[in-house]
Design a protein around this motif. Structure first.
Motif, short mmCIF file in Angstrom:
data_model
loop_
_atom_site.label_atom_id
_atom_site.label_comp_id
_atom_site.label_asym_id
_atom_site.label_seq_id
_atom_site.Cartn_x
_atom_site.Cartn_y
_atom_site.Cartn_z
N GLY A 146 -9.51 -15.44 -5.96
CA GLY A 146 -8.14 -15.92 -6.03
C GLY A 146 -7.62 -16.31 -4.65
N GLU A 147 -6.31 -16.20 -4.49
CA GLU A 147 -5.65 -16.58 -3.23
C GLU A 147 -5.58 -15.40 -2.29
N GLU A 148 -5.71 -15.70 -0.99
CA GLU A 148 -5.52 -14.69 0.05
C GLU A 148 -4.06 -14.72 0.47
N ARG A 149 -3.30 -13.68 0.12
CA ARG A 149 -1.87 -13.62 0.41
C ARG A 149 -1.56 -12.50 1.38
N THR A 150 -0.67 -12.76 2.29
CA THR A 150 -0.22 -11.71 3.21
C THR A 150 1.06 -11.07 2.70
N ASP A 151 1.73 -11.72 1.73
CA ASP A 151 2.92 -11.12 1.15
C ASP A 151 2.61 -10.69 -0.28
N GLY A 152 3.60 -10.17 -0.95
CA GLY A 152 3.40 -9.71 -2.32
C GLY A 152 3.02 -8.25 -2.35
N PRO A 153 3.29 -7.58 -3.47
CA PRO A 153 3.00 -6.15 -3.59
C PRO A 153 1.53 -5.88 -3.87
N VAL A 154 1.16 -4.62 -3.78
CA VAL A 154 -0.12 -4.15 -4.32
C VAL A 154 0.16 -3.70 -5.75
N VAL A 155 -0.50 -4.34 -6.70
CA VAL A 155 -0.32 -4.02 -8.12
C VAL A 155 -1.43 -3.08 -8.56
N VAL A 156 -1.07 -2.03 -9.28
CA VAL A 156 -2.08 -1.12 -9.79
C VAL A 156 -1.91 -0.98 -11.30
N GLY A 157 -3.03 -1.10 -12.01
CA GLY A 157 -3.02 -0.88 -13.45
C GLY A 157 -3.14 0.60 -13.75
N VAL A 158 -2.26 1.10 -14.61
CA VAL A 158 -2.17 2.54 -14.89
C VAL A 158 -2.37 2.79 -16.38
N ASP A 159 -3.21 3.79 -16.72
CA ASP A 159 -3.33 4.19 -18.12
C ASP A 159 -3.46 5.70 -18.29
N GLY A 160 -3.36 6.45 -17.21
CA GLY A 160 -3.39 7.90 -17.30
C GLY A 160 -4.76 8.53 -17.24
N SER A 161 -5.83 7.73 -17.20
CA SER A 161 -7.19 8.25 -17.13
C SER A 161 -7.53 8.68 -15.70
N PRO A 162 -8.59 9.49 -15.52
CA PRO A 162 -8.99 9.87 -14.16
C PRO A 162 -9.27 8.69 -13.24
N PRO A 163 -10.00 7.64 -13.69
CA PRO A 163 -10.16 6.49 -12.80
C PRO A 163 -8.84 5.82 -12.45
N SER A 164 -7.91 5.81 -13.40
CA SER A 164 -6.60 5.22 -13.14
C SER A 164 -5.85 6.01 -12.08
N ARG A 165 -5.93 7.33 -12.13
CA ARG A 165 -5.25 8.15 -11.11
C ARG A 165 -5.86 7.92 -9.73
N SER A 166 -7.18 7.77 -9.69
CA SER A 166 -7.82 7.44 -8.41
C SER A 166 -7.37 6.08 -7.91
N ALA A 167 -7.22 5.13 -8.85
CA ALA A 167 -6.75 3.79 -8.48
C ALA A 167 -5.33 3.84 -7.93
N VAL A 168 -4.48 4.67 -8.50
CA VAL A 168 -3.10 4.80 -8.01
C VAL A 168 -3.09 5.32 -6.58
N ASP A 169 -3.89 6.35 -6.31
CA ASP A 169 -3.94 6.90 -4.94
C ASP A 169 -4.43 5.84 -3.95
N PHE A 170 -5.47 5.11 -4.34
CA PHE A 170 -6.01 4.06 -3.47
C PHE A 170 -4.97 2.96 -3.25
N ALA A 171 -4.31 2.53 -4.33
CA ALA A 171 -3.33 1.46 -4.23
C ALA A 171 -2.15 1.87 -3.35
N ALA A 172 -1.74 3.13 -3.44
CA ALA A 172 -0.64 3.60 -2.60
C ALA A 172 -1.03 3.56 -1.12
N GLU A 173 -2.27 3.95 -0.81
CA GLU A 173 -2.75 3.86 0.57
C GLU A 173 -2.77 2.41 1.04
#
Length: 293
Positions: A146-173
């Motif tokens: 896709g496009e290389e953007r310097t603006d815009g948020p980090v979007v994380v997909g959440v569903d409550g599963s263990p991989p999703s919780r790991s994704a949330v921690d990574f996305a927050a960092e």
């Protein structure tokens, strides 16, 4: 993520333009995280018993090994031009690309790849190496697409599963290191079966379902405010399919982060349908994060 001191961001290169895009993205990641960058080129020809030195009648600087060295040198130069002063090293490793890169994952902070390489079929939206590495890696995998953007948020997909919780921690960092917002998206359509093989109920309370899915999102974000008190966080609960919802969000995002498999994934699939769909259709780079084993 591997938090060992000195763990590098590893980027796989093959001389293609998508690989150079991955190098630029990896250089930015390494700089943001204050980690070294390691450029790796998988050199398959010795396994095929193909001569790799210069031809007998050819110039000294020719041959497959020299071409591989040129690929690595060009990638290192691209990284240093993207982030001057970045600690960057390059290495040629004999082996097939997926195997070589998976061999890097136990000690890497992250693997970065292009969405397709020189061996990609034009009909494929994402290459087999990217899919295989994202499926089996022991660390987060970032795919430059896709496009290389310097603006815009980090979007994380959440569903409550263990991989999703790991994704949330990574996305927050990621969001904190980039100085941008975290946007958490939870998409659902029907009640989630309690166990694999359970059928979905034909009748259910839609208001209760909405409340339950909002609770899933809230619980998935628990602790983020304490770990990242200055991080702006927005949340969105949508009754729709996850892939199109996240693809739409990716059009305005700097990065989309998903877990390797979610609570709706079939047990036989190592890479879930959502992460697979994002790798193929996202409008921005995608990070796939597996839960710790």
């Amino acid at each position: 993520m591997n938090s060992a001191d000195g763990a590098a961001i590893v980027v796989g290169v093959d001389g293609s333009e998508p690989a150079l895009r991955a190098v630029r993205l990896a250089a930015v990641e390494a700089d943001l995280r204050r980690r070294p960058l390691r450029v790796v080129h998988a050199f398959i020809w010795p396994l095929l018993r193909v001569p790799v030195g210069p031809p007998t009648a050819g110039p000294p600087g020719s041959g497959l090994r020299q071409q591989a060295e040129d690929v690595v040198a060009r990638a290192v130069a691209e990284a240093e031009a993207t982030r001057p002063g970045l600690r960057t090293t390059g290495e040629i490793i004999d082996g097939e690309a997926s195997a070589v890169l998976l061999g890097e994952t136990p000690t890497a902070a992250m693997i970065v790849l292009g969405d397709r390489g020189l061996g990609g079929f034009t009909a494929l939206l994402v290459g087999s190496v990217a899919v295989q590495v994202a499926t089996y890696a022991d660390c987060p995998v970032l795919v430059a697409r896709g496009e290389e953007r310097t603006d815009g948020p980090v979007v994380v997909g959440v569903d409550g599963s263990p991989p999703s919780r790991s994704a949330v921690d990574f996305a927050a960092e990621e969001a904190a290191s980039r100085g941008t917002a975290l946007h958490a998206v939870h998409a659902y359509r029907y009640p989630t079966p309690a166990r694999p093989g359970d059928i979905q109920p034909l009748v259910y309370d839609q208001d209760a379902l909405r409340d339950e899915e909002q609770r899933v999102l809230t619980e998935s974000l628990a602790g983020i405010a304490q770990r990242h008190p200055d991080l702006p966080v927005t949340r969105e609960t949508v009754r729709d399919r996850p892939v199109p919802t996240l693809v739409e969000a990716s059009r305005r995002a700097a990065l989309v982060v998903v877990g390797g498999r979610g609570r709706g994934a079939l047990t036989g699939l190592l890479l879930g349908s959502v992460s697979h769909g994002l790798l193929h259709h996202s409008a921005c780079p995608v990070a796939v994060v597996r839960a710790p084993q």
